[in-house]
Scaffold this active site. Structure first.
Site, PDB file in Angstrom:
ATOM      1  N   SER A 277     -21.862  60.609   3.733  1.00 46.71           N
ATOM      2  CA  SER A 277     -20.875  59.535   2.292  1.00 46.71           C
ATOM      3  C   SER A 277     -21.656  60.485   1.005  1.00 46.71           C
ATOM      4  O   SER A 277     -23.194  60.820   0.947  1.00 46.71           O
ATOM      5  CB  SER A 277     -21.245  58.635   2.517  1.00 46.71           C
TER       6      SER A 277
ATOM      7  N   TYR B  29     -25.213  50.934   6.175  1.00 43.81           N
ATOM      8  CA  TYR B  29     -24.260  51.931   5.528  1.00 43.81           C
ATOM      9  C   TYR B  29     -25.409  53.242   4.959  1.00 43.81           C
ATOM     10  O   TYR B  29     -25.347  54.438   5.632  1.00 43.81           O
ATOM     11  CB  TYR B  29     -23.239  51.960   4.990  1.00 43.81           C
TER      12      TYR B  29
END
Length: 262
Positions: A145, A158
């Site tokens: 990401s 995350y």
């Protein structure tokens, strides 16, 4: 893409229609791969929409239930793929939790551990098990990401798990290189799948904006002028899995329209 015809490609967390895994497997099917859809047992029902869609598109595909947080489940899924196809050439570690969003002082240990276990330990387990059956020319691709390179508020688990995924990518690329197995990562910015939608709705509410206005603001930060689509990440995955990327390993490729440049 050269060298993908007939290869067996598995993607974790791919059982949700319209998700990133769906897009990735569609692209690999177009390139001639035989496909394996894996997701939690609750998602991988006999009439799973992703498996049905890929079959209707004419691709060879099977669906297998797998909990990436379970060592036994990953091993059983690997055995099932080998029993069906006799080979495993591409593993895409896509399964992730991204909707635990809150200020760090409010995070529970169980929330932290759950995200790390699914996002990072799951990628480790699949990389390890796949490496035991893969042959030279195979490839592991981790869906990281923009959060693997940049911090975002209220997303400590995350962001930390995705930063860790880059470390896993780099070290496993070195460890598996003598076996001829390449390991790379793809780092997309915001993609409006179900996870991306949940994230944008949370942060738009935090800013007192409606979600569409917030997504327009996201797009305005991107030099190419739009948010990412599943197809953008899927094309990068197909390239990294192909023979066209035969001398690329240990990389973390940004797919962000120019928003992320390091």
């Amino acid at each position: 893409m050269r060298g993908l015809e007939g290869k067996v490609a598995l993607c974790t967390g791919a059982g949700r229609e319209g998700g990133l895994g769906h897009g990735i497997l569609t692209r690999l099917g177009l390139a001639g791969c035989r496909l394996v859809v894996t997701d939690l047992e609750s998602v991988m029902t006999p009439d799973n929409a992703v498996v049905t869609d890929l079959k209707q598109a004419g691709y060879g595909v099977i669906g297998i239930s797998c909990d990436v947080a379970s060592e036994a489940s990953v091993r059983e899924a690997t055995d099932a793929v080998m029993a069906q196809y006799g080979r495993l050439d591409i593993v895409v570690n896509n399964a992730a939790i991204g909707d635990i969003i809150k200020p760090l002082p409010e995070l529970s240990l169980s929330e932290w551990q759950r995200v790390m276990t699914v996002n990072l330990t799951g990628a480790f387990l699949w990389t390890r098990e796949a490496s035991r059956v893969m042959t030279a020319g195979s490839s592991v691709i981790n869906i990281a990401s923009q959060a693997a390179k940049t911090g975002f508020r209220q997303m400590a688990p995350y962001v930390s798990s995705k930063h860790g995924m880059i470390g896993l990518t780099r070290t496993s690329a070195i460890d598996l290189a003598p076996m001829g197995i390449r390991v790379n990562a793809v780092c997309p910015n915001h993609v409006t799948t179900s996870m991306g939608k949940a994230q944008s709705e949370y942060f738009s509410s935090l800013r007192g904006l409606d979600p569409e206005t917030y997504r327009a603001q996201i797009a305005s930060r991107v030099p190419l002028g739009r948010v990412g689509q599943p197809e953008d990440t899927a094309s990068a995955v197909a390239f990294l899995a192909s023979d066209d990327a035969a001398f690329i390993t240990g990389e973390a490729l940004n797919v962000s329209g120019g928003e992320e440049t390091h």
